[in-house]
Structure formats: C-alpha cells, structure tokens
Design an enzyme around this catalytic site. Structure first.
Site, PDB file in Angstrom:
ATOM      1  N   ASN A  13       0.843  -1.212   0.000  1.00 37.62           N
ATOM      2  CA  ASN A  13       0.000   0.000   0.000  1.00 37.62           C
ATOM      3  C   ASN A  13       0.874   1.258   0.000  1.00 37.62           C
ATOM      4  O   ASN A  13       0.552   2.234  -0.676  1.00 37.62           O
ATOM      5  CB  ASN A  13      -0.930   0.008   1.215  1.00 37.62           C
ATOM      6  CG  ASN A  13      -2.149  -0.857   0.971  1.00 37.62           C
ATOM      7  OD1 ASN A  13      -3.058  -0.455   0.248  1.00 37.62           O
ATOM      8  ND2 ASN A  13      -2.155  -2.044   1.523  1.00 37.62           N
ATOM      9  N   MET A  89       1.167  -2.535  12.518  1.00 39.57           N
ATOM     10  CA  MET A  89       0.668  -3.598  13.397  1.00 39.57           C
ATOM     11  C   MET A  89       0.678  -3.247  14.885  1.00 39.57           C
ATOM     12  O   MET A  89       0.345  -4.094  15.704  1.00 39.57           O
ATOM     13  CB  MET A  89       1.484  -4.888  13.173  1.00 39.57           C
ATOM     14  CG  MET A  89       1.287  -5.460  11.801  1.00 39.57           C
ATOM     15  SD  MET A  89      -0.490  -5.661  11.493  1.00 39.57           S
ATOM     16  CE  MET A  89      -0.489  -6.374   9.875  1.00 39.57           C
ATOM     17  N   ARG A  90       1.074  -2.045  15.213  1.00 38.62           N
ATOM     18  CA  ARG A  90       1.118  -1.672  16.628  1.00 38.62           C
ATOM     19  C   ARG A  90      -0.047  -0.758  16.951  1.00 38.62           C
ATOM     20  O   ARG A  90      -0.391   0.109  16.146  1.00 38.62           O
ATOM     21  CB  ARG A  90       2.439  -0.932  16.875  1.00 38.62           C
ATOM     22  CG  ARG A  90       2.921  -1.039  18.266  1.00 38.62           C
ATOM     23  CD  ARG A  90       4.099  -0.125  18.536  1.00 38.62           C
ATOM     24  NE  ARG A  90       3.819   0.538  19.787  1.00 38.62           N
ATOM     25  CZ  ARG A  90       3.401   1.773  19.899  1.00 38.62           C
ATOM     26  NH1 ARG A  90       3.266   2.532  18.846  1.00 38.62           N
ATOM     27  NH2 ARG A  90       3.117   2.260  21.077  1.00 38.62           N
ATOM     28  N   HIS A 108      -8.525  -1.100   6.139  1.00 33.77           N
ATOM     29  CA  HIS A 108      -8.778  -2.424   6.708  1.00 33.77           C
ATOM     30  C   HIS A 108      -9.266  -3.356   5.594  1.00 33.77           C
ATOM     31  O   HIS A 108     -10.152  -2.974   4.824  1.00 33.77           O
ATOM     32  CB  HIS A 108      -9.826  -2.319   7.828  1.00 33.77           C
ATOM     33  CG  HIS A 108     -10.008  -3.611   8.542  1.00 33.77           C
ATOM     34  ND1 HIS A 108      -9.054  -4.128   9.384  1.00 33.77           N
ATOM     35  CD2 HIS A 108     -11.011  -4.520   8.496  1.00 33.77           C
ATOM     36  CE1 HIS A 108      -9.472  -5.301   9.840  1.00 33.77           C
ATOM     37  NE2 HIS A 108     -10.652  -5.557   9.323  1.00 33.77           N
TER      38      HIS A 108
HETATM   39  C1  GRF Z   1      -3.288  -4.543   4.055  1.00 29.50           C
HETATM   40  O1  GRF Z   1      -4.096  -5.629   3.660  1.00 29.50           O
HETATM   41  C2  GRF Z   1      -4.054  -3.580   4.926  1.00 29.50           C
HETATM   42  O2  GRF Z   1      -5.424  -3.580   4.655  1.00 29.50           O
HETATM   43  C3  GRF Z   1      -3.828  -4.125   6.311  1.00 29.50           C
HETATM   44  O3  GRF Z   1      -2.504  -4.602   6.292  1.00 29.50           O
HETATM   45  C4  GRF Z   1      -2.152  -4.991   4.966  1.00 29.50           C
HETATM   46  C5  GRF Z   1      -0.844  -4.328   4.638  1.00 29.50           C
HETATM   47  O4  GRF Z   1      -0.289  -4.766   3.439  1.00 29.50           O
HETATM   48  N1  GRF Z   1      -4.088  -3.106   7.291  1.00 29.50           N
HETATM   49  P1  GRF Z   1       0.975  -4.017   2.830  1.00 29.50           P
HETATM   50  O5  GRF Z   1       2.066  -4.003   3.905  1.00 29.50           O
HETATM   51  O6  GRF Z   1       0.554  -2.638   2.452  1.00 29.50           O
HETATM   52  O7  GRF Z   1       1.399  -4.839   1.637  1.00 29.50           O
END
Ligand code: GRF
Length: 223
Positions: A13, A89-90, A108
């Site tokens: 992303n 993730m935090r 999400h």
């Molecule tokens: C994505 O699927 C997002 O929706 C979730 O974590 C994932 C991150 O993927 N919150 P990336 O690190 O952007 O490839």
C-alpha cells in the site's frame, strides 16, 4: 501539507501511495515513512525513492506511552500534518491519537464493522461470506472503529481461495487508499459524529459544497 505513512511489513500500500504522490493524485508531501519493525520491506521501498525513514522498536521502550511520546517528538520535528496507517501492526495509545485527532487514516481489508483485527482477510474467507471488501476509515481510540471514509464491496465466488481473495483485496486497496487520501488532502471530508460526508471538488477546499455519492470513487470490480 506533509504526511507520514506508518507500515510494519511488505508496504505494497505504501508503494501505491508513493506512486500516487509522484503522479500528483495526492497533492501532499510524503515526508516520512515510519516503522516499528526494522525488517519491514516498507522501509526499503521508501529509501529507494529517497523518502526519510524512521524506525522505533517497542523493545527499546519501557511503555507504549513512552514510545508514543518519543514518536510524537519526531513527527513534530518532521512537521507531519497527518498520518496514514498502511499495515501498521502496533496499537497507538489514546494519548497519541488525541494529538492527531481526525488526522489519522487507516485501511482495513474487510467490510467494517465485520472482521475487525489483524486477520481481516483470513476471517472473511473462513466465515464464508458472499460479499467481501475494503474499508478506509479515520482512526479513533477503539480498534478498526473510527468514522468510515470509503468502502468497496465485491462478490466472493465459490471458487475463491484464500490466496485469490487476498490478491483481489490488495488490488482494490492499492487503487482505493490513494483516492481516500486525496479526498482528505483536498479538504473534501466532513466528519460529523460517525458520518463522513464527501464534498464536491471546489476551487477552495474551505468552501463546503454539496455532498457527492461514494459511487464516484468506486473502482471497477477486479477480475
Ligand atoms: C493490508 O491488507 C491492509 O489492509 C492491512 O494490512 C495490509 C498491509 O499490506 N491493514 P501491505 O504491507 O501494504 O502490503
């Protein structure tokens, strides 16, 4: 406006956001990529295009509060106006969220309020739903809870595997998140309680114009 992306992992992303900034779709400077994981590939993606990076590991701090206090100092130094979470993730502390109130966005990989938490895609798949999707929302002090900016749904076929579902979700995310960020940067998101209204494009972002339907922002269903 200057913004930071927070990412803990792959950063696909982040890559989409970098490209949207380069193309001028997001008219704001991506001034910092932050991670809580020094192994995050997202950091490499940022460094490859000369974006400043910062990594703070939780183990080096006595508490989440002291971690977030330090982080806020770095963000202020870098003059960061808003934050985009992309696979971060935090959990942020309420104190941190208050400092950037209504200026933190998250994506999400499910249709909130369904399948909150770390395993949105796996939970969607396991539950056997017929419709899956992606949500972009503002962050508040509850997990995956803040006011919803955009949602994109699609049908789940009986042939779907976890891998194919994952691929479809990511494809949508990469189109969808830059669009939502652009709306925020253009001052087109009006928040009232839980409701986010998308305003029509206007010459001056401060002039509130009529609301538009989300349809304008929908991407075609990926094949
Ligand atoms: C994505 O699927 C997002 O929706 C979730 O974590 C994932 C991150 O993927 N919150 P990336 O690190 O952007 O490839």
């Amino acid at each position: 406006m200057r913004f930071a992306v927070f990412a803990s992992g792959q950063g696909s992303n982040l890559q989409a956001i970098i490209e949207a900034v380069q193309k001028g779709v997001i008219k704001s400077e991506l001034a910092l990529v932050f991670s809580d994981n020094h192994k995050a590939f997202a950091l490499k993606r940022a460094q490859a295009v000369g974006i400043k990076t910062l990594c703070l590991e939780r183990k080096d701090y006595v508490s989440p509060q002291s971690y977030d206090r330090d982080l806020l100092i770095y963000l202020k130094e870098a003059q960061i106006d808003f934050i985009v979470l992309a696979g971060f993730m935090r959990l942020l502390t309420p104190f941190f969220i208050k400092e950037y109130y209504q200026r933190i966005l998250n994506i999400h990989p499910a249709l909130l309020p369904a399948f909150k938490g770390m395993q949105g895609i796996k939970d969607t798949f396991t539950y056997g739903v017929k419709v899956a999707g992606v949500t972009v929302h503002f962050v508040d002090d509850k997990i995956d809870h803040g006011p919803i900016i955009l949602q994109q749904a699609f049908k789940v076929s009986h042939k779907e595997t976890l891998e194919s579902l994952e691929a479809r979700i990511h494809k949508i995310e990469h189109k969808f998140y830059p669009k939502a960020i652009a709306l925020f940067v253009e001052g087109r998101l009006k928040i009232r309680g839980r409701k986010v209204t998308i305003l029509e494009r206007s010459a001056s972002p401060s002039v509130a114009k009529d609301a538009v339907d989300q349809k304008e922002f929908d991407s075609p269903e990926p094949s």
